[in-house]
Design a protein around this motif. Structure first.
Motif, mmCIF file in Angstrom:
data_model
loop_
_atom_site.group_PDB
_atom_site.id
_atom_site.type_symbol
_atom_site.label_atom_id
_atom_site.label_comp_id
_atom_site.label_asym_id
_atom_site.label_seq_id
_atom_site.Cartn_x
_atom_site.Cartn_y
_atom_site.Cartn_z
ATOM 1 N N TYR A 29 30.192 80.200 34.688
ATOM 2 C CA TYR A 29 29.518 80.285 35.675
ATOM 3 C C TYR A 29 29.844 79.518 36.948
ATOM 4 O O TYR A 29 29.439 79.691 38.094
ATOM 5 C CB TYR A 29 28.021 80.131 35.279
ATOM 6 N N VAL A 30 30.496 78.294 36.634
ATOM 7 C CA VAL A 30 30.599 77.313 37.599
ATOM 8 C C VAL A 30 31.847 77.889 38.545
ATOM 9 O O VAL A 30 31.870 77.884 39.883
ATOM 10 C CB VAL A 30 31.127 75.857 36.992
ATOM 11 N N VAL A 31 32.765 78.544 37.896
ATOM 12 C CA VAL A 31 33.949 79.348 38.464
ATOM 13 C C VAL A 31 33.412 80.471 39.369
ATOM 14 O O VAL A 31 33.932 80.359 40.773
ATOM 15 C CB VAL A 31 34.873 79.727 37.491
ATOM 16 N N ARG A 32 32.363 81.199 39.116
ATOM 17 C CA ARG A 32 31.845 82.266 39.712
ATOM 18 C C ARG A 32 30.781 81.720 40.909
ATOM 19 O O ARG A 32 30.707 82.663 41.936
ATOM 20 C CB ARG A 32 31.466 83.152 38.806
ATOM 21 N N PHE A 33 29.989 80.995 40.581
ATOM 22 C CA PHE A 33 28.647 80.932 41.532
ATOM 23 C C PHE A 33 28.659 79.457 42.271
ATOM 24 O O PHE A 33 27.887 79.109 43.019
ATOM 25 C CB PHE A 33 27.360 81.065 40.647
ATOM 26 N N VAL A 34 29.481 78.147 41.910
ATOM 27 C CA VAL A 34 29.070 77.079 42.151
ATOM 28 C C VAL A 34 30.358 76.575 43.093
ATOM 29 O O VAL A 34 31.462 76.894 43.041
ATOM 30 C CB VAL A 34 29.234 75.897 41.018
ATOM 31 N N ASP A 35 29.660 76.021 44.114
ATOM 32 C CA ASP A 35 30.853 75.429 45.149
ATOM 33 C C ASP A 35 31.316 74.158 44.973
ATOM 34 O O ASP A 35 32.652 73.841 44.910
ATOM 35 C CB ASP A 35 29.950 75.276 46.616
ATOM 36 N N THR A 36 30.544 73.223 44.327
ATOM 37 C CA THR A 36 31.152 72.075 43.778
ATOM 38 C C THR A 36 30.115 71.534 42.820
ATOM 39 O O THR A 36 28.807 71.742 42.673
ATOM 40 C CB THR A 36 31.068 70.871 45.084
ATOM 41 N N VAL A 37 30.552 70.374 41.877
ATOM 42 C CA VAL A 37 29.637 70.010 40.831
ATOM 43 C C VAL A 37 29.898 68.369 41.030
ATOM 44 O O VAL A 37 30.859 67.767 41.758
ATOM 45 C CB VAL A 37 30.264 70.129 39.417
ATOM 46 N N LEU A 38 28.564 67.934 41.186
ATOM 47 C CA LEU A 38 28.472 66.336 41.577
ATOM 48 C C LEU A 38 27.889 65.416 40.421
ATOM 49 O O LEU A 38 27.145 66.249 39.477
ATOM 50 C CB LEU A 38 27.485 66.147 42.673
#
Length: 218
Positions: A63-72
């Motif tokens: 889901y990070v690859v498809r929907f997330v701009d950045t992870v903090l």
């Protein structure tokens, strides 16, 4: 108890809360956490350790690859106020770098609040093709193109947790009702303990993210 917070900031063209909570696998991964929303179109959770934060990121990788701009990631053992990039958090977890060796390479986001946008829109004037007389009648300066976190006609099941705000994310006392949007990151290096001023646009606040040397792109 010190906790490590991980925050997923959604891509501009998706509603992150809907994308994560409408799918069984990601919803199950988040079901044991209270959801917070420190920024517009974001979901954050508090985990017990840096390792747990990285594990959650790995569980949600699809889901990070498809929907997330950045992870903090924010770990109080490193900094109470500054965030870590996901690669830096992983390096710290793996003992590839010491916490005392972080903080030189930075990405500084502007935080644009609704009132900041309204002021900018008033200064710039209405978008092309919009009648200025119609703009004058809009309340709160809501011009065409203003985004929202809310899905239009979708209902999702909320993870267990505390009292929810209008979008289902738990409101913390230290988080304002109007969440700011992260905008235009500025890559800088800390010199003699000082961080260069953010100058890409007028904003009320900034968010400092520590990076690995490989991520740094001045």
């Amino acid at each position: 108890m010190n906790v490590t917070r991980v925050c997923f900031v959604g891509d501009e063209d998706v509603t992150l809360r809907y994308e994560l909570l409408s799918r069984e696998t990601s919803r199950d991964a988040l079901s044991t956490y209270d959801l917070h929303r420190p920024f517009e179109n974001s979901i954050a959770v508090d985990t017990v350790s840096l390792g747990a934060a990285i594990s959650l990121c790995n569980d949600l990788q699809w889901y990070v690859v498809r929907f997330v701009d950045t992870v903090l990631v924010q770990d109080p053992s490193v900094s109470e106020t500054e965030w870590l990039s996901r690669p830096l958090a992983r390096a710290l977890r793996n003992d590839e770098i010491a916490s005392t060796e972080t903080g030189e390479y930075l990405k500084v986001y502007g935080v644009e609040f609704p009132e900041d946008r309204r002021e900018r829109e008033r200064a710039e004037g209405p978008p092309a093709g919009v009648d200025p007389d119609l703009v004058d009648g809009l309340t709160g300066g809501d011009l065409v193109g203003t985004t929202t976190d809310q899905p239009d006609e979708e209902t999702v099941h909320e993870p267990a947790g505390g009292a929810s705000g209008p979008d289902g994310a738990t409101d913390r006392p230290d988080e304002p009702a109007d969440r700011g949007r992260l905008v235009e990151p500025l890559y800088v290096s800390r010199t003699d303990g000082e961080i260069p001023e953010y100058d890409l646009r007028d904003v009320s606040e900034t968010v400092v993210v520590r990076l690995t040397e490989d991520e740094y792109a001045p």
